[in-house]
Design an enzyme around this catalytic site. Structure first.
Site, PDB file in Angstrom:
ATOM      1  N   PRO A  91      -2.104  -4.117  -5.899  1.00 45.10           N
ATOM      2  CA  PRO A  91      -2.655  -3.930  -4.559  1.00 45.10           C
ATOM      3  C   PRO A  91      -2.185  -2.672  -3.833  1.00 45.10           C
ATOM      4  CG  PRO A  91      -1.160  -5.811  -4.638  1.00 45.10           C
ATOM      5  CD  PRO A  91      -1.395  -5.391  -6.047  1.00 45.10           C
ATOM      6  N   ASN A  92      -3.136  -2.070  -3.176  1.00 42.33           N
ATOM      7  CA  ASN A  92      -2.943  -0.896  -2.307  1.00 42.33           C
ATOM      8  C   ASN A  92      -2.739   0.415  -3.051  1.00 42.33           C
ATOM      9  OD1 ASN A  92      -3.158  -2.243   0.263  1.00 42.33           O
ATOM     10  ND2 ASN A  92      -1.206  -3.200  -0.232  1.00 42.33           N
TER      11      ASN A  92
ATOM     12  N   ARG B 132      -2.407   7.760   2.143  1.00 42.40           N
ATOM     13  CA  ARG B 132      -1.514   7.249   3.193  1.00 42.40           C
ATOM     14  C   ARG B 132      -0.078   7.325   2.681  1.00 42.40           C
ATOM     15  NH1 ARG B 132      -5.647   7.040   5.440  1.00 42.40           N
ATOM     16  NH2 ARG B 132      -6.788   5.396   6.532  1.00 42.40           N
TER      17      ARG B 132
ATOM     18  N   TYR C 111       5.087   7.701  -1.182  1.00 40.59           N
ATOM     19  CA  TYR C 111       4.392   7.605  -2.469  1.00 40.59           C
ATOM     20  C   TYR C 111       3.808   8.929  -2.971  1.00 40.59           C
ATOM     21  CZ  TYR C 111       4.821   2.640  -1.455  1.00 40.59           C
ATOM     22  OH  TYR C 111       5.317   1.399  -1.169  1.00 40.59           O
TER      23      TYR C 111
ATOM     24  N   ASN D 160       2.071  -1.161 -12.768  1.00 41.84           N
ATOM     25  CA  ASN D 160       2.684  -1.079 -11.442  1.00 41.84           C
ATOM     26  C   ASN D 160       2.063  -2.228 -10.646  1.00 41.84           C
ATOM     27  OD1 ASN D 160       3.579  -0.696  -8.865  1.00 41.84           O
ATOM     28  ND2 ASN D 160       3.281   1.537  -8.871  1.00 41.84           N
TER      29      ASN D 160
ATOM     30  N   ALA E 299       3.058  -4.874  -4.601  1.00 42.37           N
ATOM     31  CA  ALA E 299       3.864  -5.904  -3.933  1.00 42.37           C
ATOM     32  C   ALA E 299       3.886  -7.229  -4.703  1.00 42.37           C
ATOM     33  CB  ALA E 299       3.348  -6.120  -2.513  1.00 42.37           C
TER      34      ALA E 299
ATOM     35  N   GLU F 246       7.287  -1.992 -16.631  1.00 45.16           N
ATOM     36  CA  GLU F 246       7.079  -2.111 -15.179  1.00 45.16           C
ATOM     37  C   GLU F 246       7.397  -0.774 -14.515  1.00 45.16           C
ATOM     38  OE1 GLU F 246       9.402  -5.367 -13.513  1.00 45.16           O
ATOM     39  OE2 GLU F 246       9.347  -4.441 -11.521  1.00 45.16           O
TER      40      GLU F 246
ATOM     41  N   HIS G  21       7.513   1.597 -10.953  1.00 41.83           N
ATOM     42  CA  HIS G  21       7.460   1.732  -9.495  1.00 41.83           C
ATOM     43  C   HIS G  21       7.627   3.193  -9.135  1.00 41.83           C
ATOM     44  CE1 HIS G  21       7.463  -2.516  -9.036  1.00 41.83           C
ATOM     45  NE2 HIS G  21       8.485  -2.598  -9.863  1.00 41.83           N
ATOM     46  N   ILE G  22       6.752   3.672  -8.294  1.00 39.65           N
ATOM     47  CA  ILE G  22       6.828   5.071  -7.857  1.00 39.65           C
ATOM     48  C   ILE G  22       8.119   5.283  -7.070  1.00 39.65           C
ATOM     49  CG2 ILE G  22       5.703   6.793  -6.379  1.00 39.65           C
ATOM     50  CD1 ILE G  22       3.035   5.227  -7.048  1.00 39.65           C
TER      51      ILE G  22
ATOM     52  N   ARG H  90      15.154   0.440  -1.023  1.00 33.97           N
ATOM     53  CA  ARG H  90      14.245   0.112   0.075  1.00 33.97           C
ATOM     54  C   ARG H  90      14.634  -1.232   0.721  1.00 33.97           C
ATOM     55  NH1 ARG H  90       8.201   1.251  -1.512  1.00 33.97           N
ATOM     56  NH2 ARG H  90       8.067   1.117   0.758  1.00 33.97           N
TER      57      ARG H  90
ATOM     58  N   ARG I 239      12.339  -5.979  -1.408  1.00 31.30           N
ATOM     59  CA  ARG I 239      11.800  -5.275  -2.592  1.00 31.30           C
ATOM     60  C   ARG I 239      12.807  -5.223  -3.735  1.00 31.30           C
ATOM     61  NH1 ARG I 239       7.035  -2.873  -0.594  1.00 31.30           N
ATOM     62  NH2 ARG I 239       7.292  -2.306   1.586  1.00 31.30           N
TER      63      ARG I 239
HETATM   64  O1  CA2 Z   1       7.076   1.902  -5.587  1.00 25.21           O
HETATM   65  C1  CA2 Z   1       6.086   1.306  -6.047  1.00 25.21           C
HETATM   66  O2  CA2 Z   1       5.349   1.788  -6.914  1.00 25.21           O
HETATM   67  C2  CA2 Z   1       5.694  -0.072  -5.478  1.00 25.21           C
HETATM   68  O3  CA2 Z   1       5.259  -0.885  -6.577  1.00 25.21           O
HETATM   69  C3  CA2 Z   1       4.567   0.178  -4.515  1.00 25.21           C
HETATM   70  C4  CA2 Z   1       4.123  -1.062  -3.748  1.00 25.21           C
HETATM   71  C5  CA2 Z   1       5.317  -1.764  -3.125  1.00 25.21           C
HETATM   72  O4  CA2 Z   1       4.887  -2.974  -2.509  1.00 25.21           O
HETATM   73  C6  CA2 Z   1       6.398  -2.059  -4.134  1.00 25.21           C
HETATM   74  O5  CA2 Z   1       7.478  -2.667  -3.463  1.00 25.21           O
HETATM   75  C7  CA2 Z   1       6.860  -0.772  -4.810  1.00 25.21           C
HETATM   76  C8  CA2 Z   1       3.148  -0.699  -2.619  1.00 25.21           C
HETATM   77  C9  CA2 Z   1       2.024   0.179  -3.030  1.00 25.21           C
HETATM   78  C10 CA2 Z   1       1.350   0.637  -1.763  1.00 25.21           C
HETATM   79  O6  CA2 Z   1       0.767   1.871  -2.044  1.00 25.21           O
HETATM   80  C11 CA2 Z   1       0.305   2.573  -0.984  1.00 25.21           C
HETATM   81  C12 CA2 Z   1      -0.088   3.849  -1.256  1.00 25.21           C
HETATM   82  C13 CA2 Z   1      -0.559   4.625  -0.233  1.00 25.21           C
HETATM   83  C14 CA2 Z   1      -0.664   4.113   1.039  1.00 25.21           C
HETATM   84  C15 CA2 Z   1      -0.289   2.814   1.295  1.00 25.21           C
HETATM   85  C16 CA2 Z   1       0.207   2.033   0.282  1.00 25.21           C
END
Ligand code: CA2
Length: 142
Positions: A4-5, A12, A17, A69, A72, A93, A95-96, A102, A106
């Site tokens: 998701p997202n 954003r 990110y 990835n 959340a 797995e 994560h960026i 954080r 998380r």
């Molecule tokens: O660090 C990562 O890759 C995460 O998997 C990213 C997730 C976060 O919930 C994990 O804790 C760590 C969130 C991805 C949200 O991506 C966005 C990208 C641009 C704008 C808003 C959200």
């Protein structure tokens, strides 16, 4: 697979990110797949069930492993964990961001203990490293 997202990458929160988009990552990994002589397929969804359905489809189609990835869902989804485990295939797995630097919620992943490897905090480069690691893991088992 991206959860998701992650379709919002580059649009954003660039301070967390970065500025690359999911299609930038896809292009890079498609080129890397050619170098590694492996096939790659991409999937992103904002829906837990769709990610799980895709894991089932990919397993049935004989996929060798997953680079994930989970967004959340990393911190919450036992269903995603069960689907990856049931596939019987290795997964890495990604994560960026460094999830351990954080918010405390998380710091826990419900997937890490069953993952072949985890990369967290290397930005987009984590996908490349993870893909190489996954390809090597699969090769070493063949
Ligand atoms: O660090 C990562 O890759 C995460 O998997 C990213 C997730 C976060 O919930 C994990 O804790 C760590 C969130 C991805 C949200 O991506 C966005 C990208 C641009 C704008 C808003 C959200």
């Amino acid at each position: 697979m991206n959860g998701p997202n992650l379709n919002r990458l580059g649009k954003r929160e660039p301070s967390v990110y970065g500025t690359k988009t999911l299609s930038d990552i896809e292009k890079t990994l498609r080129n890397l797949a050619i170098d590694l002589s492996v096939d790659i397929d991409f999937f992103q969804s904002n829906h837990e069930g769709s990610l799980i359905d895709r894991i089932h489809e990919a397993s049935d189609a004989g996929v060798d492993g997953f680079l994930v990835n989970p967004g959340a869902y990393t911190h919450t989804s036992i269903a995603l964990r069960d689907a990856l485990l049931a596939s019987g295939k290795p997964f890495v797995e990604i994560h960026i961001s460094n999830i351990f630097s954080r918010e405390p919620f998380r710091h826990q992943s419900v997937l890490s203990d069953v993952a072949s490897g985890i990369l967290s905090g290397f930005g987009f480069f984590g996908y490349e490293l993870g893909f190489r690691g996954l390809a090597e893991t699969i090769r070493s088992k063949q």
